[in-house]
Design an enzyme around this catalytic site. Structure first.
Site, PDB file in Angstrom:
ATOM      1  CB  CYS A  86      -0.982  -0.050   1.161  1.00  0.00           C
ATOM      2  SG  CYS A  86      -2.378   1.061   0.946  1.00  0.00           S
ATOM      3  CG  HIS A 193      -3.357  -3.638   3.437  1.00  0.00           C
ATOM      4  ND1 HIS A 193      -2.330  -2.981   4.072  1.00  0.00           N
ATOM      5  CD2 HIS A 193      -4.075  -2.701   2.792  1.00  0.00           C
ATOM      6  CE1 HIS A 193      -2.433  -1.681   3.831  1.00  0.00           C
ATOM      7  NE2 HIS A 193      -3.478  -1.483   3.055  1.00  0.00           N
ATOM      8  CD  GLU A 195      -0.562  -5.512   5.993  1.00  0.00           C
ATOM      9  OE1 GLU A 195      -0.420  -6.101   4.904  1.00  0.00           O
ATOM     10  OE2 GLU A 195      -0.885  -4.311   6.089  1.00  0.00           O
TER      11      GLU A 195
END
Lengths: 229, 81
Positions: A86, A193, A195
């Site tokens: 990002c 994302h 994560e």
């Protein structure tokens, strides 16, 4: 310490990235402040998401000049592997470590959803045999519209440097590009994302194979071999 | 001297902000408006005088920090005094 997670003022996915890498995937990680040098024992770097320096001027424009970026450039030149997520992707583009740039979403809205993605056959690590042809990952950005001139775009496609494409383009990104790698194959950038998709209570867990593929070489204590394409 | 830097999105790059503003202008009845682009200006004071060296320093500043040559163009004006 194996994975350095860079922290700029305004980074906000640094703790999530550390949790995913260290607690979920069991690879030692450490957050490193942008004014420090890159620790000598660094084996991989994650440039996390957020709003570094408030996104002032342009996303990533000011972070690019942080002291740690000098160390990061050297690390990349030596073949070290880097993943920008990002805002991290935006920073790597501003720093010239990845081609192109990310501009305002064409819909003019901040897009926050679990996004379907098509996995491309990019290289040995990021490809359909690792993830399957379709995954979904959370996205959350206002400036994820990938732009590159025709020459750069043609090179990206010819060298199979596109990692992920959007199914149902959320931001106007050219060729539906959601993630790319550099030509050498050691620097990765993506708007989604991974994560945020590693726990049973997350919308999905498709981030696990993505981070795992990135961490594979250092897990094996066997840094990647750079290839020309 | 006073320096004003004008940064604008390259004509080849999609400008969603410009497109949205153009739409708003048209919906207000300004049908003749076209090709709206939204950029930014950066103004600052700088010691010294206008010279080729100063202009080359300003180019460096504009190319590295104030604009991204991949997506933006810039120009600057210098006001003495």
């Amino acid at each position: 310490m194996k994975v350095a997670i860079l922290q700029f003022p305004g980074s906000n996915c640094d703790w999530d990235a550390e949790h995913a890498v260290q607690d979920v995937l069991n690879v030692p990680a450490k957050r490193v402040w942008h004014k420090s040098g890159l620790p000598a024992e660094t084996e991989a770097v994650i440039v996390p998401g957020g709003f570094s320096f408030g996104d002032y001027l342009r996303c990533g424009a000011i972070a690019r000049f942080s002291p740690i970026m000098l160390g990061l450039k050297e690390f990349v030149e030596k073949g070290g592997q880097v993943l920008g997520i990002c805002n991290g992707f935006q920073i790597l583009c501003e720093a010239g470590l990845l081609p192109g740039a990310l501009v305002r979403n064409d819909c003019m809205e901040f897009r926050c959803l679990n996004q379907s993605l098509r996995v491309e056959n990019s290289n040995d690590r990021f490809n359909q045999s690792k993830f399957g042809s379709a995954i979904s990952l959370p996205i959350a950005h206002g400036e994820g519209n990938y732009r590159a001139d025709e020459t750069v775009l043609a090179e990206l496609e010819a060298n199979a440097q596109v990692l992920l494409r959007y199914e149902g383009n959320p931001n106007g990104s050219i060729n539906d590009i959601a993630g790319i790698r550099n030509q050498a194959g050691n620097v990765y950038g993506m708007m989604p994302h991974p994560e945020r998709a590693v726990e049973p209570h997350h919308p999905c867990q498709d981030g696990l194979p993505v981070l795992d593929a990135f961490l594979e070489p250092i897990r094996k204590n066997n840094p990647i071999e750079l290839s020309a394409s | 001297m006073k320096v004003t830097v004008f940064v604008s999105p390259k004509t080849t790059v999609l400008d969603p902000q410009g497109a949205a503003v153009e739409q708003a202008m048209k919906s207000l009845g300004h049908e003749t408006v076209e090709s709206v682009r939204v950029g930014k200006t950066v103004t600052f004071e700088m010691s010294g005088e206008d010279s080729p060296e100063v202009r080359s320093k300003l180019d460096e500043l504009c190319d590295g920090l104030l604009s991204n040559p991949v997506i933006e163009d810039y120009r600057f004006e210098i006001e003495e005094g």
